[in-house]
Design an enzyme around this catalytic site. Structure first.
Site, PDB file in Angstrom:
ATOM      1  N   CYS A  65       0.836  -1.195   0.000  1.00 24.48           N
ATOM      2  CA  CYS A  65       0.000   0.000   0.000  1.00 24.48           C
ATOM      3  C   CYS A  65       0.875   1.250   0.000  1.00 24.48           C
ATOM      4  CB  CYS A  65      -0.906   0.002   1.229  1.00 24.48           C
ATOM      5  SG  CYS A  65      -2.031   1.414   1.289  1.00 24.48           S
ATOM      6  N   CYS A  69      -0.046   4.654   7.014  1.00 25.01           N
ATOM      7  CA  CYS A  69      -0.761   4.463   8.280  1.00 25.01           C
ATOM      8  C   CYS A  69       0.097   3.633   9.243  1.00 25.01           C
ATOM      9  CB  CYS A  69      -2.092   3.770   8.032  1.00 25.01           C
ATOM     10  SG  CYS A  69      -3.130   4.606   6.809  1.00 25.01           S
ATOM     11  N   CYS A  72      -0.619  -0.129  10.334  1.00 24.30           N
ATOM     12  CA  CYS A  72      -0.953  -1.129   9.316  1.00 24.30           C
ATOM     13  C   CYS A  72       0.265  -1.907   8.831  1.00 24.30           C
ATOM     14  CB  CYS A  72      -1.628  -0.439   8.136  1.00 24.30           C
ATOM     15  SG  CYS A  72      -2.221  -1.599   6.882  1.00 24.30           S
ATOM     16  N   CYS A 109     -16.964  -9.040   4.115  1.00 31.23           N
ATOM     17  CA  CYS A 109     -16.303  -7.750   3.957  1.00 31.23           C
ATOM     18  C   CYS A 109     -15.145  -7.901   2.982  1.00 31.23           C
ATOM     19  CB  CYS A 109     -15.801  -7.249   5.309  1.00 31.23           C
ATOM     20  SG  CYS A 109     -17.114  -7.123   6.551  1.00 31.23           S
ATOM     21  N   CYS A 142     -20.002  -6.001   2.089  1.00 32.70           N
ATOM     22  CA  CYS A 142     -19.453  -4.694   2.419  1.00 32.70           C
ATOM     23  C   CYS A 142     -18.113  -4.551   1.718  1.00 32.70           C
ATOM     24  CB  CYS A 142     -19.271  -4.565   3.931  1.00 32.70           C
ATOM     25  SG  CYS A 142     -18.540  -2.996   4.469  1.00 32.70           S
ATOM     26  N   CYS A 202     -20.224   2.104   7.291  1.00 35.18           N
ATOM     27  CA  CYS A 202     -19.589   1.398   8.409  1.00 35.18           C
ATOM     28  C   CYS A 202     -18.295   2.140   8.723  1.00 35.18           C
ATOM     29  CB  CYS A 202     -19.305  -0.054   8.007  1.00 35.18           C
ATOM     30  SG  CYS A 202     -18.320  -0.999   9.191  1.00 35.18           S
ATOM     31  N   ARG A 272     -19.281  -3.618  16.729  1.00 33.87           N
ATOM     32  CA  ARG A 272     -18.598  -4.847  16.334  1.00 33.87           C
ATOM     33  C   ARG A 272     -17.228  -4.934  16.996  1.00 33.87           C
ATOM     34  NH1 ARG A 272     -17.829  -4.705  10.309  1.00 33.87           N
ATOM     35  NH2 ARG A 272     -20.093  -4.680  10.469  1.00 33.87           N
TER      36      ARG A 272
END
Length: 395
Positions: A65, A69, A72, A109, A142, A202, A272
């Site tokens: 990626c 972040c 991550c 998801c 999702c 979400c 969740r």
């Protein structure tokens, strides 16, 4: 405890607690944690009974990626030894999703690393959504693909997506300390795009990144204002090779307080328990079911979770039941507001009506100091099975 009685009354009326009340929940002592769980559990059961919704992650594209972040393992510059692969084909993703559905998952998801999807990526994911829906018409899908451009949310909905996930993660004031390649406002914009397209939004948070109690309350109140339909609460998985690998600030008791505070602020939302529950809640996971009405089944994106059969046994042993495919997750008033049906299913964070103020924790009576959490690196395992491998998934 007057504070908890007040919060229960507000939760049953869908009224917002004050910031002082939310902070007071986080400041309660470990001696009071069962009282906090019992109080928040009344609100959870009022709106969701003893149902637990199961969700299943499929990592469509892992690693590499360009975003930075800090939490991550797929980030730019990550040295974490995770699985790395490009886009799964629709039939591969559909097969992975089927494993989760057969294990009891009601929602799948679909997640892909990256700043955001190109139009070609949206086409790929749309094909995957259609493949999954052909196999399991009733399953909720999702998508979680990063920052959305104009029109992309509408295309995903047309393809059959029910929801879109994009977490705020932390407070606006500290967001720049965690990520520099995009902004907090970018994330808010994507959640709003999902709302506008008619997708079930979400959005949640990550706890355990060194944030303060004020940061946690800020992000949960921001989520309430943003009004997503489900609120995943992640607990940082400190992966070796990431900047936050040494951040071990959570205890099981603190995790329970964070979940309880989220439930009080978002009384009729789908709360969740997401990544990190096995690492930080450990043997106290069943208590968390009294606070949250939704969990992920099996593994996460790049790390292994508890075995799927163990999740199901835990739910049954704690006296809860898996939510069926035909059941609407939201309380009736929320489902009606969203148009009903599983595609507009999860309630947001309750009404935005104000409520009475009860006193914050008295001055001079701080919570008892908590011992530093010993790093439990033995509980962090890189995912080596499921999507992107030749091994059977954990579901």
């Amino acid at each position: 405890m007057d504070l908890l009685n007040t919060l229960v009354d507000k939760g049953l009326r869908r009224e917002s607690p004050t910031r002082e009340e939310a902070l007071a929940v986080l400041a309660t002592s470990d001696d009071d944690v069962l009282d906090v769980v019992a109080a928040a559990g009344k609100v959870r059961r009022h709106w969701f009974g003893r149902r637990v919704k199961l969700n299943y992650l499929v990592n469509l594209k892992s690693g590499l990626c360009p975003e930075d972040c800090s939490y991550c393992s797929q980030r730019l510059g990550s040295k974490a030894e995770i699985l790395k692969y490009t886009w799964l084909k629709p039939d591969q993703a559909s097969a992975a999703a089927a494993a989760g559905v057969s294990g009891g998952a009601k929602r799948v998801c679909l997640v892909a690393s990256g700043r955001g999807p190109t139009d070609r990526d949206v086409d790929r994911v749309s094909d995957t959504i259609r493949a999954i829906k052909e196999q399991n018409e009733s399953v909720e899908v999702c998508a979680c693909l990063g920052l959305l451009s104009d029109g992309q949310a509408e295309r995903l909905r047309e393809a059959g997506a029910d929801a879109y996930n994009h977490n705020l993660n932390t407070s606006e004031s500290t967001y720049g300390d965690i990520t520099t390649t995009h902004t907090y406002a970018d994330r808010v914009d994507t959640v709003n795009k999902a709302h506008a397209a008619g997708l079930s939004a979400c959005s949640g948070l990550i706890a355990g990144m060194g944030e303060s109690d004020e940061d946690l309350v800020d992000v949960v109140f921001s989520l309430r204002e943003l009004d997503p339909d489900s609120v995943p609460v992640n607990f940082l998985i400190p992966m070796e090779g990431t900047p936050l690998a040494k951040e071990w600030h959570l205890t099981p008791q603190r995790c329970l307080r964070i979940l309880a505070m989220t439930r009080f602020v978002c009384p009729d939302a789908e709360v969740r328990i997401a990544g990190g529950r096995e690492v930080h809640l450990r043997t106290m996971q069943p208590l968390a079911l009294h606070l949250a009405n939704s969990i992920f089944l099996g593994d996460y994106l790049t790390s292994e979770g508890q075995a799927g059969h163990a999740d199901l046994e835990m739910i049954a042993d704690a006296g809860f039941e898996v939510e069926g495919a035909g059941e609407v997750t939201l309380p009736e008033h929320r489902a009606a507001a969203r148009g009903g049906g599983c595609g507009s299913h999860e309630g947001g964070c309750g009404s935005h009506a104000g409520g009475g103020v009860c006193a914050p924790a008295p001055a001079g009576e701080p919570a008892a100091p908590r011992p530093a959490e010993e790093p439990r690196t033995d509980l962090v395992a890189v995912r080596r099975r499921g999507a992107g491998t030749d091994l059977a998934p954990n579901a």
